[in-house]
Design a protein around this motif. Sequence first.
Motif, PDB file in Angstrom:
ATOM      1  N   LYS A  83     -39.401  49.382   6.596  1.00  0.00           N
ATOM      2  CA  LYS A  83     -39.046  48.057   6.102  1.00  0.00           C
ATOM      3  C   LYS A  83     -37.815  47.523   6.847  1.00  0.00           C
ATOM      4  CE  LYS A  83     -37.326  45.915   1.930  1.00  0.00           C
ATOM      5  NZ  LYS A  83     -36.546  46.276   0.758  1.00  0.00           N
ATOM      6  N   GLY A  84     -36.871  48.443   7.079  1.00  0.00           N
ATOM      7  CA  GLY A  84     -35.661  48.058   7.788  1.00  0.00           C
ATOM      8  C   GLY A  84     -35.967  47.595   9.203  1.00  0.00           C
ATOM      9  N   ARG A 111     -37.590  44.203   9.201  1.00  0.00           N
ATOM     10  CA  ARG A 111     -36.579  43.165   8.974  1.00  0.00           C
ATOM     11  C   ARG A 111     -35.749  42.953  10.240  1.00  0.00           C
ATOM     12  NH1 ARG A 111     -35.816  39.423   5.035  1.00  0.00           N
ATOM     13  NH2 ARG A 111     -36.195  40.965   3.397  1.00  0.00           N
ATOM     14  N   THR A 144     -35.568  39.521  12.268  1.00  0.00           N
ATOM     15  CA  THR A 144     -34.267  38.881  12.461  1.00  0.00           C
ATOM     16  C   THR A 144     -33.995  38.656  13.947  1.00  0.00           C
ATOM     17  OG1 THR A 144     -33.472  39.991  10.477  1.00  0.00           O
ATOM     18  CG2 THR A 144     -31.799  39.073  11.927  1.00  0.00           C
ATOM     19  N   ARG A 179     -35.977  35.705  15.051  1.00  0.00           N
ATOM     20  CA  ARG A 179     -35.459  34.459  14.492  1.00  0.00           C
ATOM     21  C   ARG A 179     -34.179  34.039  15.229  1.00  0.00           C
ATOM     22  NH1 ARG A 179     -34.442  35.870   9.198  1.00  0.00           N
ATOM     23  NH2 ARG A 179     -36.650  35.814   8.751  1.00  0.00           N
ATOM     24  N   LEU A 180     -33.295  35.004  15.455  1.00  0.00           N
ATOM     25  CA  LEU A 180     -32.035  34.681  16.129  1.00  0.00           C
ATOM     26  C   LEU A 180     -32.280  34.257  17.568  1.00  0.00           C
ATOM     27  CD1 LEU A 180     -29.577  37.413  14.793  1.00  0.00           C
ATOM     28  CD2 LEU A 180     -30.030  35.140  13.907  1.00  0.00           C
ATOM     29  N   ARG A 230     -32.936  30.708  17.797  1.00  0.00           N
ATOM     30  CA  ARG A 230     -31.783  29.855  17.488  1.00  0.00           C
ATOM     31  C   ARG A 230     -30.832  29.776  18.683  1.00  0.00           C
ATOM     32  NH1 ARG A 230     -30.250  32.264  11.604  1.00  0.00           N
ATOM     33  NH2 ARG A 230     -32.099  31.509  10.524  1.00  0.00           N
ATOM     34  N   ARG A 275     -21.662  48.817  14.085  1.00  0.00           N
ATOM     35  CA  ARG A 275     -21.899  48.601  12.658  1.00  0.00           C
ATOM     36  C   ARG A 275     -23.245  49.185  12.238  1.00  0.00           C
ATOM     37  NH1 ARG A 275     -22.408  48.923   8.367  1.00  0.00           N
ATOM     38  NH2 ARG A 275     -21.778  47.717   6.544  1.00  0.00           N
ATOM     39  N   PRO A 309     -28.118  54.340   7.900  1.00  0.00           N
ATOM     40  CA  PRO A 309     -28.923  55.549   8.138  1.00  0.00           C
ATOM     41  C   PRO A 309     -30.023  55.372   9.195  1.00  0.00           C
ATOM     42  CG  PRO A 309     -29.005  54.828   5.817  1.00  0.00           C
ATOM     43  CD  PRO A 309     -28.391  53.734   6.591  1.00  0.00           C
ATOM     44  N   VAL A 310     -30.156  54.182   9.759  1.00  0.00           N
ATOM     45  CA  VAL A 310     -31.249  53.960  10.711  1.00  0.00           C
ATOM     46  C   VAL A 310     -30.907  54.611  12.057  1.00  0.00           C
ATOM     47  CG1 VAL A 310     -32.646  52.211  11.877  1.00  0.00           C
ATOM     48  CG2 VAL A 310     -31.733  51.770   9.606  1.00  0.00           C
ATOM     49  N   ILE A 318     -26.504  34.252  12.799  1.00  0.00           N
ATOM     50  CA  ILE A 318     -27.054  34.845  11.567  1.00  0.00           C
ATOM     51  C   ILE A 318     -26.297  34.254  10.371  1.00  0.00           C
ATOM     52  CG2 ILE A 318     -25.511  36.838  11.309  1.00  0.00           C
ATOM     53  CD1 ILE A 318     -28.088  38.516  10.815  1.00  0.00           C
ATOM     54  N   THR A 319     -26.973  34.158   9.237  1.00  0.00           N
ATOM     55  CA  THR A 319     -26.313  33.646   8.038  1.00  0.00           C
ATOM     56  C   THR A 319     -25.935  34.822   7.144  1.00  0.00           C
ATOM     57  OG1 THR A 319     -28.335  33.494   6.747  1.00  0.00           O
ATOM     58  CG2 THR A 319     -27.791  31.596   8.142  1.00  0.00           C
ATOM     59  N   GLU A 376     -28.994  36.300   5.480  1.00  0.00           N
ATOM     60  CA  GLU A 376     -29.833  37.085   6.402  1.00  0.00           C
ATOM     61  C   GLU A 376     -29.185  38.430   6.732  1.00  0.00           C
ATOM     62  OE1 GLU A 376     -31.916  33.346   8.818  1.00  0.00           O
ATOM     63  OE2 GLU A 376     -30.082  34.276   9.555  1.00  0.00           O
ATOM     64  N   ARG A 384     -29.618  40.761   3.814  1.00  0.00           N
ATOM     65  CA  ARG A 384     -31.008  41.228   3.720  1.00  0.00           C
ATOM     66  C   ARG A 384     -31.317  42.235   4.823  1.00  0.00           C
ATOM     67  NH1 ARG A 384     -33.964  35.532   2.191  1.00  0.00           N
ATOM     68  NH2 ARG A 384     -33.536  35.642  -0.038  1.00  0.00           N
ATOM     69  N   LEU A 385     -30.804  41.956   6.022  1.00  0.00           N
ATOM     70  CA  LEU A 385     -31.055  42.862   7.147  1.00  0.00           C
ATOM     71  C   LEU A 385     -30.461  44.237   6.869  1.00  0.00           C
ATOM     72  CD1 LEU A 385     -31.817  43.549  10.093  1.00  0.00           C
ATOM     73  CD2 LEU A 385     -29.642  42.551  10.794  1.00  0.00           C
ATOM     74  N   PHE A 386     -29.181  44.270   6.531  1.00  0.00           N
ATOM     75  CA  PHE A 386     -28.538  45.571   6.322  1.00  0.00           C
ATOM     76  C   PHE A 386     -29.058  46.244   5.053  1.00  0.00           C
ATOM     77  CE2 PHE A 386     -25.844  44.027   9.625  1.00  0.00           C
ATOM     78  CZ  PHE A 386     -25.411  45.157  10.286  1.00  0.00           C
ATOM     79  N   ALA A 414     -32.038  46.247   4.041  1.00  0.00           N
ATOM     80  CA  ALA A 414     -33.341  46.859   4.330  1.00  0.00           C
ATOM     81  C   ALA A 414     -33.204  48.223   5.002  1.00  0.00           C
ATOM     82  CB  ALA A 414     -34.151  45.923   5.235  1.00  0.00           C
ATOM     83  N   PHE A 415     -32.000  48.562   5.471  1.00  0.00           N
ATOM     84  CA  PHE A 415     -31.805  49.854   6.130  1.00  0.00           C
ATOM     85  C   PHE A 415     -31.637  50.998   5.122  1.00  0.00           C
ATOM     86  CE2 PHE A 415     -29.656  47.512   9.920  1.00  0.00           C
ATOM     87  CZ  PHE A 415     -30.898  47.192  10.427  1.00  0.00           C
ATOM     88  N   TYR A 416     -31.464  50.653   3.831  1.00  0.00           N
ATOM     89  CA  TYR A 416     -31.143  51.685   2.843  1.00  0.00           C
ATOM     90  C   TYR A 416     -32.273  51.856   1.829  1.00  0.00           C
ATOM     91  CZ  TYR A 416     -26.380  51.232   4.624  1.00  0.00           C
ATOM     92  OH  TYR A 416     -25.281  51.209   5.431  1.00  0.00           O
ATOM     93  N   HIS A 463     -30.703  49.381  -2.525  1.00  0.00           N
ATOM     94  CA  HIS A 463     -29.815  48.309  -2.053  1.00  0.00           C
ATOM     95  C   HIS A 463     -29.675  47.208  -3.094  1.00  0.00           C
ATOM     96  CE1 HIS A 463     -33.239  45.642  -1.109  1.00  0.00           C
ATOM     97  NE2 HIS A 463     -33.843  46.752  -0.748  1.00  0.00           N
ATOM     98  N   LEU A 504     -21.236  43.567   2.859  1.00  0.00           N
ATOM     99  CA  LEU A 504     -22.112  44.480   3.599  1.00  0.00           C
ATOM    100  C   LEU A 504     -21.800  45.935   3.243  1.00  0.00           C
ATOM    101  CD1 LEU A 504     -22.181  42.798   7.125  1.00  0.00           C
ATOM    102  CD2 LEU A 504     -24.066  42.986   5.514  1.00  0.00           C
TER     103      LEU A 504
END
Lengths: 445, 312
Positions: free
Chosen positions: A2-3, A6, A10, A13-14, A17, A82, A87-88, B92-93, B96, B99-101, B103-105, B108, B143
Amino acid sequence: MKGLGRHLATALRLHFRNRMALIYGYLFPLIFLAAFWVLFRHEPVPLLRHAGELLTIGVLGGACFGLPTTMVGERERGLWRRYRLTPVPAWALVASTVVARYLLLVSAGALQLAVALALGMTAPAHPLALAAAFTMVAFAFIGLGLVIAMMADNVPAVQALGQCIFLPMLIIGGVAVPLASLPPWAQRLSAFFPGRYAVEALQAAVSGGGLGTVRFSLAALGVIGAAGCVTGARLFRWDAAQRFAGRHQLAWLLPVLGAWCAVGLLAESRGHVSVAPGAVVDVPPSPWEQLTPDDTAALDFHVPRDDGVVAPIARDGDEPDDYLVAQLDDARRRLPAWPPGLVRDPVQRVRNLLCVAAVADVAQQPAENYLPRIVLVRLLDNYPKATLVKILTWIAQHPGEGTMIDDISDIGVPARAEDPGMVRDRVYLYAIKFVARLTGSPVRQ
Amino acid sequence: MPPVIAVRQLSKNYGEIAAVRDVGFDVAPGEIFGLLGPNGAGKTTTIECLTGLREADTGELTICGLDGRRQRNEVKQRLGVALQSTALPDTITPREALRLFGAFYRRHAGADELLERFDLVDRAGARYHTLSGGERQRLALALAFVNRPEAVLLDEPTAGLDPKARHELRGQIARMKTGGCAVLLTTHDLDEAGELCDRVAIIDHGRIVATGAPRELVARPAALQSVVLLTAPPLAAETVARLPGVSDLACDGGTARFRTSDAAATLAALADCLATQGGEIVDLHVRKATLTEIFLELTGDGNRKESGERAP
């Protein structure tokens, strides 16, 4: 998973932009496409022979500049540092970044193809093979992009390293300059660049015999891509504070360099290097291109005299009356931008230009003697003499083909022919007369 | 209750430079623990060893009951971190990013919940490059909480912010412990440490030189007290200097300023001296040492070179 989904979404999407990324990713390949379209405008099917080159340029730019610029930029900002707190694992984030780049390359390639089709290119002969070849090309260049991303300490360094690969590949690597036009040493050198194999694989899928004919190129791309991925993985850095400098890091460039050299040497030993002109692309030449001097000599040179009333041509020393000079100058100025004189099909283009002389003759326009000389000059501006002779021979051999123009008032000569059949006859006669002038063949009245 | 973070004999060298030497401390659930020290003292290295950004040379790190050096991934699932600077992509907003970070856990918090908690609802759809310094730092804290952590590490979270943003952020940090979360923060802002931390450790040259609650540190027997004294007629400087426990004496006109390690003994001797010489006290202030004075006393006033703080 899932991560990663996402992260992938992202990243895409970025990307959309980022205005500069869009310019580099989408507009830049289209500029090359437009340049090729103009450069090779005389080819029978626009861009068909160059689809492989154009797609390769797009992938090369996106993978060797776009991918490392994104990765190094994010690393410089501290974003990867960051990510490291989560954990990814690193491989998953890199894989997601690579997949995002692949999807962007596919979309840019599809846009290139769509524009090429709109400009008159025929559809690729093997669409599925094209997808497979494109994927292999993307794999090879993304591997290189990863190496650049790991070597470059900052974004300006990406530009410098990327240019070191991009420019040689374009110029002597068989990407932007056709191999057949390169000197023998450059053709041999090109075997050491992946760009050549990328063009071969893509072109075979677009207009050649499919992937079966380019197995070596596909294998070369696979080896070069795999070497790039291995080196990229070994040199991976989370943090901009970790610099690329150590000797053991330089040693990891050996797999990449080794892969390039191995592929080049293997190509040399297996005879892949000696590329005959035109062998890279497998596009059958147009029928008129296959005409020989014997075909030209076999034409019937029985035509009316130049100073007669049918299909006249002013002698070289003849000067028009004063009242015609301005009209002829106007026609001479307008003719290069006259749309029928710019159509892509070279035979129809020549036929249209011959119509200028033919309509003036049929309409008995006062300038009828002088317009043929202007038309011949314009034709020689368009094509080399030998090519023009072939096209004119073809027109003379096939007088019933193509379409005729019956009105030339838009070049400033108020003339309209009521009978298209007569125009067709005059086009035939002027074709014969021009061939005679260009080849020195004697005409018989 | 066992500590959420337990550090034992942590050491980390960068070549010849010992950045951290035998550092040890505990952080209990619901406690805010401050790591104070001048630049280059070893604060950030300690945090980086705890987060896994750097590999400790020796020592034990226990985080949420897990071995911080061997069970790294499991620790990351339970640990929240806000680094000194976290720059996200310009476009990035905040929503977003959360939601992105998130999803890594495995576990959450919702983006909306965090936006509300860290007062970012109005800026949820704004692009990162348009956020103010305070908003960016609040997003960094959000975050850190995206995985509902049991422990949070904050590396100089208010550095570089204006006073208003710093005040707001301190409020956010103070509220972190309400859910039982253990907070370890580094700072060299002593007011911040005094305001926020239940306990602090002062670190210098890679070693912890004092540990305790801020009040305990300023009240400890060894802490010097400050005295301002005005007498009529003024006492000679040599006379004041001979009083027991006096140090750091400065005389300016009739006013003597000094520090004393035993205020009661100093003042008793002062009274005797005035009685003998026939003077009287016009003004007298005795003040406990501040945390700043304790800090300077323990660390000297020189900042370390940055090379000791970050790896070469």
